[in-house]
Enzyme design. Structure first.
Site, short mmCIF file in Angstrom:
data_model
loop_
_atom_site.label_atom_id
_atom_site.label_comp_id
_atom_site.label_asym_id
_atom_site.label_seq_id
_atom_site.Cartn_x
_atom_site.Cartn_y
_atom_site.Cartn_z
N ARG A 159 11.54 -4.93 -35.48
CA ARG A 159 9.96 -4.18 -35.75
C ARG A 159 10.06 -3.25 -34.37
O ARG A 159 10.21 -3.42 -33.40
CB ARG A 159 8.87 -5.19 -35.38
N ASP A 441 1.34 -12.96 -26.82
CA ASP A 441 2.03 -11.49 -26.59
C ASP A 441 0.85 -10.62 -26.47
O ASP A 441 -0.33 -11.01 -26.11
CB ASP A 441 2.75 -11.44 -27.79
#
Length: 527
Positions: A159, A441
């Site tokens: 990603r 996150d």
């Protein structure tokens, strides 16, 4: 400087990653696609201005034919046929080895929300990725243990960072390179051929897309990259995270633009909640309650996930479920309760027709696998479940409808505490932070600070009575910092970066205009 390319950072050995050839490849992508990227970001701002003026997201009339016509994406490669459990995490060396060895079918190596993009993290991440592809990655821990890859490992997917970010430490013709093109370009340049030779391929997750035009740009990048390196067209496979509110209204269109390279869509639940807050921030009709109450079964989240499954399966694309962020602990009672919740979440996804799901920790792979094994049996997916029963309107995707009494002092304090601790961790270079047995996150930190902004802006009252004001938030920030200091000890607290974290949290949670992404000002504090 090579061909108008300037690397501004030093102190990190990068010669094997930032080779002249690799930099020239990245620069070619930047020169060809940088202007269009900036145009699309300007369109985001124009759309946000319309939302601020009262317009609401809607399905596009101009693309109705795409939604109504029969078409499908390209068939999946062999090693993406079965994606029942995927594990995600940043690209540090030990994490990558453990994730690839975890028993999950896929590992998403993340340069985005779970990676703090310090220069050393970015460079080392690309080096670790290269070594993992070649099977040579090892790690020696301080206690003398050696980590290396098993004979069988998860399929690797990368990603890159989102279109909104720039890699400010690399200039092309005097301008910072797109972080998306930088991350993708290096990963593709160094690894595409080796992956294909090993029977796999260059596979990617695409974050933060807000329109099918942004998906079209990615497809053009893929075509150009494959042509430049003489990689067969269609070798790339991309799964798009549907984690913004506008993208939820363009799922068909996003898959269509990427159809020769598309693999599926993912329900990026935490960023999606953040996007709902951000995009509709000025309307009092969309005030969300405590984060713990915004579950996957509330109406607007239910509509979003069911539409995702239906859309994917009608296009023969994979529907991937959301993240289970629990971190197993040494407390058996806590684990029992938390794992039961994880199991329930994965049962809901498997019953809804998802083809696989995400976990954040190797300890969750067995429970997620057990659930999807029971649902799939010998089948690799559930593409045959077309979910014809699902009919989702624009109103369904916007049906928030919470009571303002559902905002509590505990919820406000939790947002403040998580936001402060995560930002401090991020500033130290740790982008996946274990806080209260959850893997936090950037997405969950965005929820934390944006909820505070929303509550202050709309003058929400806590269930206990007080109105959420700038003064109250600032007072609670300092109280939560005192609690953190007491838990860590004064020496450890002072050695960390809580002062900068406090400033950034207050800025992004209170300032006007709204800060689009907290990582933008936070990046200025990194090396």
């Amino acid at each position: 400087m090579v061909d108008g390319i300037e690397v501004l950072s030093s102190g990190v050995e990068a010669g094997d990653v930032l080779t002249d050839e690799a930099l020239v490849f990245v620069a070619a992508l930047q020169r060809r696609f940088g202007t269009e990227r900036r145009r699309l970001l300007a369109l985001r701002a124009e759309r946000q201005a319309r939302f601020d003026a009262g317009e609401r997201p809607a399905f596009l009339e101009s693309t109705r034919r795409v939604r109504e016509r029969p078409w499908t994406v390209a068939p999946p490669p062999k090693d993406l046929l079965d994606r029942r459990v995927e594990i995600t995490g940043p690209t540090d060396r030990k994490m990558m080895i453990n994730a690839l060895n975890s028993g999950a079918r896929v590992f998403m190596a993340d340069f985005e929300d779970s990676l703090s993009p310090s220069w050393s993290n970015v460079v080392e991440g690309q080096r670790n990725l290269r070594d993992a592809v070649r099977g040579t990655i090892t790690y020696e821990s301080p206690d003398g243990r050696t980590y290396r890859l098993n004979d069988e490992t998860a399929t690797l997917v990368v990603r890159p960072r989102g279109w909104h970010l720039e890699e400010r430490r690399v200039l092309v013709d005097g301008r910072p390179v797109s972080a998306s093109l930088f991350d993708f370009g290096l990963a593709f340049f160094h690894n595409a051929r080796e992956l294909l030779d090993a029977g796999s391929g260059p596979y990617f997750y695409l974050p933060k897309l807000e329109s099918h035009l942004e998906a079209r740009l990615w497809n053009e990048v893929f075509v150009a990259a494959q042509e430049a390196l003489r990689i067969p067209r269609g070798s790339i496979r991309a799964t798009v995270l549907i984690e913004t509110l506008p993208a939820a209204f363009e799922m068909d269109e996003i898959l269509y633009e990427l159809r020769e390279h598309a693999s599926g869509l993912n329900a990026g639940r935490w960023d999606y909640i953040f996007s709902v807050i951000k995009k509709l921030r000025l309307s009092g009709d969309y005030v969300l309650p405590d984060r713990s109450l915004v579950t996957m079964t509330v109406p607007f989240m239910r509509a979003y996930t069911e539409l995702l499954v239906r859309t994917c399966h009608h296009r023969k694309a994979y529907a991937m479920g959301g993240m289970a962020a629990f971190i197993p602990s040494r407390d058996p009672a806590l684990n029992e309760v938390a794992l039961a919740k994880v199991r329930d979440d994965k049962l809901r996804e498997s019953r809804d027709g998802f083809d696989g799901t995400w976990v954040a920790h190797p300890g969750l792979v067995p429970v997620a696998t057990e659930v999807f094994d029971a649902a799939l049996g010998d089948r690799p997916n559930q593409l045959d479940r077309l979910r014809e029963d699902v009919v989702v309107s624009a109103a369904d995707l916007l049906r928030v409808g919470f009571c303002r009494d559902d905002v509590s002092e505990a919820g406000l304090r939790a947002n403040i505490s998580v936001g402060l601790q995560y930002l401090e961790s991020w500033l130290r270079g740790v982008g996946a932070a274990a806080i209260d047995n959850l893997m936090e996150d950037a997405a969950t930190a965005e929820i934390s600070r944006s909820q505070v902004w929303q509550w202050v802006h709309h003058g929400v009252h806590l269930a206990e009575g007080p109105r959420v004001t700038r003064h109250l938030v600032t007072h609670m920030v300092d109280e939560e910092l005192d609690r953190i200091r007491a838990a860590l000890g004064g020496g450890t607290f002072c050695a960390r970066r809580f002062g900068c974290a406090r400033r950034l949290f207050l800025q992004t949670a209170l300032d006007h205009p709204f800060t689009e992404f907290l990582t933008l000002p936070a990046s200025e504090c990194l090396d």
